[in-house]
Write a protein that holds these residues in place. Structure first.
Motif, mmCIF file in Angstrom:
data_model
loop_
_atom_site.group_PDB
_atom_site.id
_atom_site.type_symbol
_atom_site.label_atom_id
_atom_site.label_comp_id
_atom_site.label_asym_id
_atom_site.label_seq_id
_atom_site.Cartn_x
_atom_site.Cartn_y
_atom_site.Cartn_z
ATOM 1 N N VAL A 48 -2.260 8.907 -1.755
ATOM 2 C CA VAL A 48 -1.836 8.029 -0.669
ATOM 3 C C VAL A 48 -0.340 8.183 -0.397
ATOM 4 O O VAL A 48 0.095 8.277 0.756
ATOM 5 C CB VAL A 48 -2.181 6.564 -1.006
ATOM 6 C CG1 VAL A 48 -1.572 5.615 0.023
ATOM 7 C CG2 VAL A 48 -3.689 6.373 -1.065
ATOM 8 N N VAL A 49 0.462 8.226 -1.456
ATOM 9 C CA VAL A 49 1.921 8.358 -1.287
ATOM 10 C C VAL A 49 2.271 9.691 -0.636
ATOM 11 O O VAL A 49 3.106 9.755 0.278
ATOM 12 C CB VAL A 49 2.622 8.214 -2.651
ATOM 13 C CG1 VAL A 49 4.116 8.531 -2.518
ATOM 14 C CG2 VAL A 49 2.433 6.817 -3.204
ATOM 15 N N VAL A 50 1.633 10.777 -1.078
ATOM 16 C CA VAL A 50 1.900 12.096 -0.488
ATOM 17 C C VAL A 50 1.473 12.121 0.973
ATOM 18 O O VAL A 50 2.179 12.681 1.834
ATOM 19 C CB VAL A 50 1.170 13.191 -1.294
ATOM 20 C CG1 VAL A 50 1.258 14.528 -0.573
ATOM 21 C CG2 VAL A 50 1.768 13.315 -2.689
ATOM 22 N N ALA A 51 0.336 11.515 1.294
ATOM 23 C CA ALA A 51 -0.131 11.478 2.686
ATOM 24 C C ALA A 51 0.849 10.704 3.566
ATOM 25 O O ALA A 51 1.173 11.126 4.684
ATOM 26 C CB ALA A 51 -1.524 10.855 2.753
ATOM 27 N N LEU A 52 1.341 9.562 3.076
ATOM 28 C CA LEU A 52 2.318 8.793 3.842
ATOM 29 C C LEU A 52 3.615 9.569 4.030
ATOM 30 O O LEU A 52 4.240 9.499 5.104
ATOM 31 C CB LEU A 52 2.595 7.463 3.147
ATOM 32 C CG LEU A 52 1.451 6.444 3.145
ATOM 33 C CD1 LEU A 52 1.839 5.219 2.316
ATOM 34 C CD2 LEU A 52 1.101 6.029 4.562
ATOM 35 N N ALA A 53 4.034 10.307 2.994
ATOM 36 C CA ALA A 53 5.261 11.100 3.102
ATOM 37 C C ALA A 53 5.102 12.215 4.133
ATOM 38 O O ALA A 53 6.011 12.478 4.939
ATOM 39 C CB ALA A 53 5.627 11.682 1.738
ATOM 40 N N LEU A 54 3.950 12.875 4.138
ATOM 41 C CA LEU A 54 3.719 13.958 5.102
ATOM 42 C C LEU A 54 3.591 13.430 6.528
ATOM 43 O O LEU A 54 3.992 14.105 7.484
ATOM 44 C CB LEU A 54 2.463 14.736 4.713
ATOM 45 C CG LEU A 54 2.527 15.521 3.396
ATOM 46 C CD1 LEU A 54 1.183 16.166 3.097
ATOM 47 C CD2 LEU A 54 3.619 16.586 3.454
ATOM 48 N N LEU A 55 3.037 12.236 6.671
ATOM 49 C CA LEU A 55 2.812 11.659 7.996
ATOM 50 C C LEU A 55 3.965 10.770 8.456
ATOM 51 O O LEU A 55 3.840 10.106 9.493
ATOM 52 C CB LEU A 55 1.517 10.847 7.998
ATOM 53 C CG LEU A 55 0.219 11.634 7.772
ATOM 54 C CD1 LEU A 55 -0.965 10.694 7.693
ATOM 55 C CD2 LEU A 55 0.009 12.674 8.877
ATOM 56 N N ALA A 56 5.056 10.743 7.715
ATOM 57 C CA ALA A 56 6.188 9.887 8.083
ATOM 58 C C ALA A 56 6.716 10.175 9.482
ATOM 59 O O ALA A 56 6.994 9.228 10.239
ATOM 60 C CB ALA A 56 7.308 10.029 7.050
ATOM 61 N N PRO A 57 6.866 11.445 9.912
ATOM 62 C CA PRO A 57 7.333 11.673 11.293
ATOM 63 C C PRO A 57 6.376 11.151 12.356
ATOM 64 O O PRO A 57 6.799 10.858 13.473
ATOM 65 C CB PRO A 57 7.450 13.202 11.362
ATOM 66 C CG PRO A 57 7.586 13.647 9.948
ATOM 67 C CD PRO A 57 6.748 12.699 9.158
ATOM 68 N N VAL A 58 5.093 11.043 12.031
ATOM 69 C CA VAL A 58 4.109 10.526 12.987
ATOM 70 C C VAL A 58 4.088 9.000 12.966
ATOM 71 O O VAL A 58 4.055 8.345 14.013
ATOM 72 C CB VAL A 58 2.704 11.086 12.668
ATOM 73 C CG1 VAL A 58 1.670 10.527 13.634
ATOM 74 C CG2 VAL A 58 2.711 12.602 12.715
ATOM 75 N N ILE A 59 4.097 8.428 11.764
ATOM 76 C CA ILE A 59 4.049 6.969 11.637
ATOM 77 C C ILE A 59 5.356 6.328 12.102
ATOM 78 O O ILE A 59 5.350 5.313 12.807
ATOM 79 C CB ILE A 59 3.752 6.581 10.179
ATOM 80 C CG1 ILE A 59 2.411 7.166 9.725
ATOM 81 C CG2 ILE A 59 3.746 5.065 10.015
ATOM 82 C CD1 ILE A 59 2.114 6.946 8.252
ATOM 83 N N LEU A 97 11.780 3.583 3.685
ATOM 84 C CA LEU A 97 10.941 3.834 2.510
ATOM 85 C C LEU A 97 10.024 5.034 2.745
ATOM 86 O O LEU A 97 9.843 5.869 1.848
ATOM 87 C CB LEU A 97 10.117 2.593 2.199
ATOM 88 C CG LEU A 97 9.518 2.477 0.797
ATOM 89 C CD1 LEU A 97 10.625 2.310 -0.230
ATOM 90 C CD2 LEU A 97 8.565 1.301 0.725
ATOM 91 N N LEU A 98 9.457 5.153 3.948
ATOM 92 C CA LEU A 98 8.581 6.282 4.259
ATOM 93 C C LEU A 98 9.350 7.593 4.259
ATOM 94 O O LEU A 98 8.914 8.589 3.666
ATOM 95 C CB LEU A 98 7.904 6.062 5.612
ATOM 96 C CG LEU A 98 6.829 4.963 5.681
ATOM 97 C CD1 LEU A 98 6.364 4.766 7.114
ATOM 98 C CD2 LEU A 98 5.666 5.326 4.784
#
Length: 306
Positions: A48-59, A97-98
């Protein structure tokens, strides 16, 4: 029917047999990890943490980090619109944080890979080759073991130009000694086994023994040690950034803690700026630790039996 199966097995090449054996071993490791409840929980959290980090520019687009384009109130407590509040510049703490997770995870993983590569190469060389070369390598390993790796990392980060890759190099080249000593002892154990003696008797060279026998036998231990070391690298990055030796232009969890200290968030009661990065570091480090322990228990029959 049995004769046909035997003939098919005999016709299979050694490479295909080795590949099938490795695939079977990977399945056994995965089944062992699935049997560990804490290991699976840690694995899910890391995913979950890795997915959020990768999707940070989108989120959270990068424009949300530009204080000139924001009109948020500064040091504002958490609300529905701003779940973790704002920092002294008016930036959302959740957005920081993201984006900070990208830098912290990048430093932790890449620095650990550098450390594992150096430690594995030096450890196998010290265990495989004898004589004065092994003695010199052992003295180098002892030197890095005696001196605290964090102190060496602080010195390197102070001398070199500040940046993310400076922190990665500082952590990677100063934290490999423990891995090297572990790999050396494992190399000596492996090369004392009978099949290594048979390989030498059949005319195998150093390259064949190291590449075909020693390295595959050492890699499971290195992988288990890698998952345990990433957490230490994340803490080291946070420490260096907290001391002002990180990249001030890129947010990380350590940089957030330093900004919270500089702005007096702890004394002013702005807990929403101080608490999230600290909790994030604890969660990620704990997740890497439980996954590493579970993986170590799978590959070590002694721990698995206990």
């Amino acid at each position: 029917m049995t004769g046909e199966t035997t003939s098919r097995t005999a016709l299979r090449s050694p490479r295909s047999v080795t590949r099938a054996r490795r695939i079977r071993r990977l399945r056994e490791v995965w089944d062992g990890l699935r049997a560990s409840r804490s290991g699976m929980v840690g694995l899910v959290v890391l995913a979950v943490v890795v997915a959020l980090a990768l999707l940070a520019p989108v989120i959270a687009p990068s424009r949300l980090l530009d204080v000139t384009q924001l009109d948020n109130p500064v040091n504002h407590a958490p609300t529905w619109a701003l779940p973790l509040g704002t920092d002294p510049s008016g930036r959302s703490v959740l957005v920081l944080l993201l984006w900070g997770s990208r830098v912290s995870l990048l430093v932790g993983v890449v620095a650990t890979v550098i450390s594992m590569v150096i430690g594995t190469v030096v450890g196998m060389a010290a265990g495989h080759f004898g004589g004065w070369g092994s003695a010199v390598l052992m003295r180098v390993i002892d030197f890095f073991l005696v001196l605290p790796s964090l102190v060496l990392a602080i010195v390197l980060s102070s001398v070199l130009q500040r940046g993310v890759w400076t922190v990665i190099i500082a952590i990677g080249v100063t934290s490999w000694a423990g891995t090297a000593r572990l790999v050396r002892s494992q190399t000596l154990t492996i090369e004392a086994r009978p099949y290594i003696e048979r390989a030498w008797a059949l005319g195998a060279g150093n390259r064949h023994v190291i590449g075909k026998h020693v390295l595959p036998a050492v890699m499971p231990l290195v992988m288990a040690n890698t998952t345990l070391t990433v957490g230490g690298a994340v803490i080291a990055e946070a420490t260096l950034s907290f001391l002002g030796l990180g990249d001030p232009t890129k947010p990380s969890w350590g940089t957030m803690l330093k900004q919270a200290m500089d702005s007096g968030a702890a004394t002013a009661g702005y807990w929403w700026f101080l608490l999230p990065p600290g909790v994030a570091i604890v969660i990620v480090v704990l997740s890497f630790t439980v996954v590493g322990r579970a993986f170590e228990a799978v590959i070590n029959p002694t721990l698995r039996s206990r």
